[in-house]
Design a protein around this motif. Structure first.
Motif, PDB file in Angstrom:
ATOM      1  N   GLU A 141       0.812  -1.212   0.000  1.00 31.77           N
ATOM      2  CA  GLU A 141       0.000   0.000   0.000  1.00 31.77           C
ATOM      3  C   GLU A 141       0.849   1.267   0.000  1.00 31.77           C
ATOM      4  O   GLU A 141       0.749   2.100  -0.903  1.00 31.77           O
ATOM      5  CB  GLU A 141      -0.948   0.002   1.203  1.00 31.77           C
ATOM      6  CG  GLU A 141      -2.067   1.015   1.078  1.00 31.77           C
ATOM      7  CD  GLU A 141      -3.249   0.686   1.971  1.00 31.77           C
ATOM      8  OE1 GLU A 141      -4.372   1.068   1.616  1.00 31.77           O
ATOM      9  OE2 GLU A 141      -3.051   0.053   3.026  1.00 31.77           O
ATOM     10  N   ILE A 142       1.704   1.416   1.004  1.00 31.24           N
ATOM     11  CA  ILE A 142       2.478   2.655   1.125  1.00 31.24           C
ATOM     12  C   ILE A 142       3.481   2.810  -0.015  1.00 31.24           C
ATOM     13  O   ILE A 142       3.547   3.869  -0.655  1.00 31.24           O
ATOM     14  CB  ILE A 142       3.211   2.702   2.487  1.00 31.24           C
ATOM     15  CG1 ILE A 142       2.192   2.729   3.627  1.00 31.24           C
ATOM     16  CG2 ILE A 142       4.107   3.933   2.568  1.00 31.24           C
ATOM     17  CD1 ILE A 142       2.801   2.617   5.007  1.00 31.24           C
ATOM     18  N   LYS A 143       4.257   1.777  -0.288  1.00 23.98           N
ATOM     19  CA  LYS A 143       5.284   1.870  -1.342  1.00 23.98           C
ATOM     20  C   LYS A 143       4.680   2.159  -2.720  1.00 23.98           C
ATOM     21  O   LYS A 143       5.208   3.027  -3.451  1.00 23.98           O
ATOM     22  CB  LYS A 143       6.126   0.597  -1.388  1.00 23.98           C
ATOM     23  CG  LYS A 143       7.318   0.680  -2.350  1.00 23.98           C
ATOM     24  CD  LYS A 143       8.149  -0.593  -2.304  1.00 23.98           C
ATOM     25  CE  LYS A 143       9.368  -0.467  -3.210  1.00 23.98           C
ATOM     26  NZ  LYS A 143       8.993  -0.277  -4.628  1.00 23.98           N
ATOM     27  N   PRO A 144       3.608   1.477  -3.108  1.00 22.85           N
ATOM     28  CA  PRO A 144       3.012   1.812  -4.409  1.00 22.85           C
ATOM     29  C   PRO A 144       2.556   3.274  -4.501  1.00 22.85           C
ATOM     30  O   PRO A 144       2.681   3.894  -5.564  1.00 22.85           O
ATOM     31  CB  PRO A 144       1.814   0.851  -4.495  1.00 22.85           C
ATOM     32  CG  PRO A 144       2.224  -0.322  -3.670  1.00 22.85           C
ATOM     33  CD  PRO A 144       2.975   0.275  -2.523  1.00 22.85           C
ATOM     34  N   ILE A 145       2.047   3.806  -3.403  1.00 21.84           N
ATOM     35  CA  ILE A 145       1.629   5.215  -3.414  1.00 21.84           C
ATOM     36  C   ILE A 145       2.844   6.120  -3.579  1.00 21.84           C
ATOM     37  O   ILE A 145       2.820   7.073  -4.373  1.00 21.84           O
ATOM     38  CB  ILE A 145       0.862   5.574  -2.128  1.00 21.84           C
ATOM     39  CG1 ILE A 145      -0.414   4.750  -2.004  1.00 21.84           C
ATOM     40  CG2 ILE A 145       0.502   7.070  -2.129  1.00 21.84           C
ATOM     41  CD1 ILE A 145      -1.184   4.977  -0.712  1.00 21.84           C
ATOM     42  N   PHE A 146       3.911   5.830  -2.847  1.00 20.69           N
ATOM     43  CA  PHE A 146       5.130   6.625  -2.975  1.00 20.69           C
ATOM     44  C   PHE A 146       5.693   6.528  -4.398  1.00 20.69           C
ATOM     45  O   PHE A 146       6.199   7.514  -4.945  1.00 20.69           O
ATOM     46  CB  PHE A 146       6.188   6.162  -1.970  1.00 20.69           C
ATOM     47  CG  PHE A 146       6.024   6.739  -0.588  1.00 20.69           C
ATOM     48  CD1 PHE A 146       5.553   8.027  -0.399  1.00 20.69           C
ATOM     49  CD2 PHE A 146       6.352   5.992   0.534  1.00 20.69           C
ATOM     50  CE1 PHE A 146       5.404   8.574   0.870  1.00 20.69           C
ATOM     51  CE2 PHE A 146       6.218   6.526   1.811  1.00 20.69           C
ATOM     52  CZ  PHE A 146       5.732   7.819   1.981  1.00 20.69           C
ATOM     53  N   ASP A 147       5.620   5.348  -4.988  1.00 19.71           N
ATOM     54  CA  ASP A 147       6.099   5.179  -6.365  1.00 19.71           C
ATOM     55  C   ASP A 147       5.296   6.057  -7.331  1.00 19.71           C
ATOM     56  O   ASP A 147       5.860   6.687  -8.237  1.00 19.71           O
ATOM     57  CB  ASP A 147       5.997   3.710  -6.789  1.00 19.71           C
ATOM     58  CG  ASP A 147       7.018   2.828  -6.087  1.00 19.71           C
ATOM     59  OD1 ASP A 147       7.994   3.373  -5.529  1.00 19.71           O
ATOM     60  OD2 ASP A 147       6.839   1.595  -6.099  1.00 19.71           O
ATOM     61  N   ASN A 148       3.974   6.106  -7.112  1.00 19.90           N
ATOM     62  CA  ASN A 148       3.129   6.954  -7.951  1.00 19.90           C
ATOM     63  C   ASN A 148       3.460   8.430  -7.744  1.00 19.90           C
ATOM     64  O   ASN A 148       3.466   9.216  -8.704  1.00 19.90           O
ATOM     65  CB  ASN A 148       1.652   6.708  -7.631  1.00 19.90           C
ATOM     66  CG  ASN A 148       1.161   5.358  -8.121  1.00 19.90           C
ATOM     67  OD1 ASN A 148       1.777   4.740  -8.983  1.00 19.90           O
ATOM     68  ND2 ASN A 148       0.064   4.886  -7.554  1.00 19.90           N
ATOM     69  N   ALA A 149       3.727   8.794  -6.513  1.00 22.89           N
ATOM     70  CA  ALA A 149       4.075  10.184  -6.205  1.00 22.89           C
ATOM     71  C   ALA A 149       5.377  10.568  -6.882  1.00 22.89           C
ATOM     72  O   ALA A 149       5.499  11.664  -7.457  1.00 22.89           O
ATOM     73  CB  ALA A 149       4.192  10.371  -4.688  1.00 22.89           C
ATOM     74  N   LYS A 150       6.357   9.661  -6.835  1.00 21.25           N
ATOM     75  CA  LYS A 150       7.658   9.927  -7.456  1.00 21.25           C
ATOM     76  C   LYS A 150       7.501  10.070  -8.973  1.00 21.25           C
ATOM     77  O   LYS A 150       8.118  10.947  -9.607  1.00 21.25           O
ATOM     78  CB  LYS A 150       8.616   8.780  -7.135  1.00 21.25           C
ATOM     79  CG  LYS A 150      10.025   8.958  -7.711  1.00 21.25           C
ATOM     80  CD  LYS A 150      10.721  10.183  -7.128  1.00 21.25           C
ATOM     81  CE  LYS A 150      12.201  10.223  -7.444  1.00 21.25           C
ATOM     82  NZ  LYS A 150      12.524  10.206  -8.875  1.00 21.25           N
ATOM     83  N   GLN A 151       6.679   9.224  -9.553  1.00 20.53           N
ATOM     84  CA  GLN A 151       6.443   9.287 -10.991  1.00 20.53           C
ATOM     85  C   GLN A 151       5.799  10.623 -11.371  1.00 20.53           C
ATOM     86  O   GLN A 151       6.155  11.240 -12.383  1.00 20.53           O
ATOM     87  CB  GLN A 151       5.545   8.127 -11.418  1.00 20.53           C
ATOM     88  CG  GLN A 151       5.347   8.031 -12.928  1.00 20.53           C
ATOM     89  CD  GLN A 151       4.540   6.797 -13.312  1.00 20.53           C
ATOM     90  OE1 GLN A 151       4.191   5.974 -12.481  1.00 20.53           O
ATOM     91  NE2 GLN A 151       4.235   6.671 -14.585  1.00 20.53           N
ATOM     92  N   ALA A 152       4.871  11.082 -10.543  1.00 18.25           N
ATOM     93  CA  ALA A 152       4.220  12.370 -10.796  1.00 18.25           C
ATOM     94  C   ALA A 152       5.220  13.515 -10.663  1.00 18.25           C
ATOM     95  O   ALA A 152       5.224  14.451 -11.472  1.00 18.25           O
ATOM     96  CB  ALA A 152       3.058  12.576  -9.831  1.00 18.25           C
ATOM     97  N   GLU A 153       6.085  13.430  -9.666  1.00 20.76           N
ATOM     98  CA  GLU A 153       7.127  14.451  -9.484  1.00 20.76           C
ATOM     99  C   GLU A 153       8.039  14.516 -10.700  1.00 20.76           C
ATOM    100  O   GLU A 153       8.348  15.601 -11.200  1.00 20.76           O
ATOM    101  CB  GLU A 153       7.968  14.143  -8.242  1.00 20.76           C
ATOM    102  CG  GLU A 153       7.302  14.478  -6.932  1.00 20.76           C
ATOM    103  CD  GLU A 153       8.182  14.129  -5.744  1.00 20.76           C
ATOM    104  OE1 GLU A 153       7.790  14.411  -4.625  1.00 20.76           O
ATOM    105  OE2 GLU A 153       9.276  13.558  -5.966  1.00 20.76           O
ATOM    106  N   ASP A 154       8.469  13.358 -11.156  1.00 19.97           N
ATOM    107  CA  ASP A 154       9.378  13.305 -12.305  1.00 19.97           C
ATOM    108  C   ASP A 154       8.722  13.915 -13.545  1.00 19.97           C
ATOM    109  O   ASP A 154       9.415  14.479 -14.408  1.00 19.97           O
ATOM    110  CB  ASP A 154       9.800  11.860 -12.594  1.00 19.97           C
ATOM    111  CG  ASP A 154      10.701  11.297 -11.502  1.00 19.97           C
ATOM    112  OD1 ASP A 154      11.246  12.093 -10.715  1.00 19.97           O
ATOM    113  OD2 ASP A 154      10.848  10.056 -11.440  1.00 19.97           O
ATOM    114  N   GLY A 155       7.411  13.788 -13.631  1.00 17.94           N
ATOM    115  CA  GLY A 155       6.689  14.348 -14.761  1.00 17.94           C
ATOM    116  C   GLY A 155       6.230  15.773 -14.512  1.00 17.94           C
ATOM    117  O   GLY A 155       5.455  16.324 -15.304  1.00 17.94           O
TER     118      GLY A 155
END
Length: 294
Positions: A135-149
């Motif tokens: 749960e937590i890691k997938p959300i952080f991964d999505n957040a990082k992807q959004a930041e990179d974009g």
């Protein structure tokens, strides 16, 4: 009676008295050692009852210094391993934490109460690890992807999802809570700095986010308004689905090989209802596939 005989008798009496005094002294010293040892061990046990493992370790170490016993050594080792397991869990080092807690549970000559607490902690560690990985890691991964974009508002939304998790205020999630808060602040600043009019946009987002957070403190918060269930219908088997159950459902879907983060709260509730299962953990891959069919 000969004088030599008298002196022999006197000598025997003196030796007997001396031996008695020596024995009594030794016995007294032994009793004092035992009393001090038992007192230190009891202090350790009392600390264990309070789950103050640092204090327990010190007390058992004191007992070990008074009298080196296998029991005192084992108790101290258990207390130390409990401390290490708790620390490792807070740091997100779950393999280390499980190794430490296994040493508590399998200790020879161990204290039964510590062994019992170790088993309970082991279950907790596995739950925390499961929450992080699914749960937590997938959300952080999505957040990082959004930041990179450079999708800063999307990143804020993802970090806020971590802060809205029902268990995030628990002692073992402090690291992730802090990380999510930093992520929100960082991306608000980036949005304000890089987008025209983003200042007003982030203020608007902040108001919306606070409103959503307030809702999510209720049973199912802002579960979707559309889907198989009626609007606002958050019940399965006659009971309102809680945030904790939604979290379990999302992790279950992820474990079954689907992108659990793509399911809205209402999707998960509808899936749960359609599956007819008694618990989120009972849902199967076939249940998810059936739900996703057009």
């Amino acid at each position: 009676m000969k004088k030599s005989t008298i002196w022999t008798i006197v000598a025997v009496v003196i030796i007997a008295i001396g031996g008695g005094v020596f024995y009594a002294t030794q016995k007294s010293n032994s009793n004092q050692v035992d009393a001090s040892y038992n007192s230190a061990m009891q202090q350790g046990k009392d600390a264990v009852a309070d789950k103050n493992y640092s204090k327990a370790s010190s007390a058992f170490d004191k007992a070990l210094g008074i009298k080196k016993t296998a029991q005192a050594k084992a108790y101290k080792s258990q207390a130390d391993n409990m401390l290490s397991a708790i620390s490792a869990t807070k740091d997100g080092k779950y393999d280390d934490a499980l190794t430490n807690v296994n040493n508590v549970v399998t200790a020879n000559n161990g204290y039964a109460t510590l062994t019992k607490q170790g088993r309970k902690l082991k279950t907790t560690i596995k739950d925390v690890q499961d929450n992080y990985e699914n749960e937590i890691k997938p959300i952080f991964d999505n957040a990082k992807q959004a930041e990179d974009g450079k999708q800063y508002l999307q990143a804020i939304d993802q970090y806020q999802r971590v802060l809205d998790l029902p268990y995030i205020n628990g002692q073992y999630y402090a690291k992730y809570k802090k990380q999510a808060k930093k992520g929100v602040d960082k991306n608000k600043k980036l949005a304000d700095e890089n987008d025209n009019g983003a200042g007003a946009l982030t203020r608007s987002y902040r108001s919306s986010s606070n409103s959503n957070s307030a809702k999510q403190n209720q049973d199912t918060g802002n579960a979707g308004k559309t889907g198989e269930g009626a609007v606002g219908d958050h019940k399965v088997h006659g009971k309102t689905v809680t945030n904790n159950q939604i979290s379990q459902l999302r992790k279950r879907v992820t474990k079954l090989g689907y992108d659990g983060m793509s399911f809205s709260p209402q999707d998960l509730i509808d899936l749960y209802r359609k599956s007819g299962r008694s618990k989120p953990s009972k849902i199967t891959k076939s249940d998810v596939a059936d739900y996703l069919k057009p």
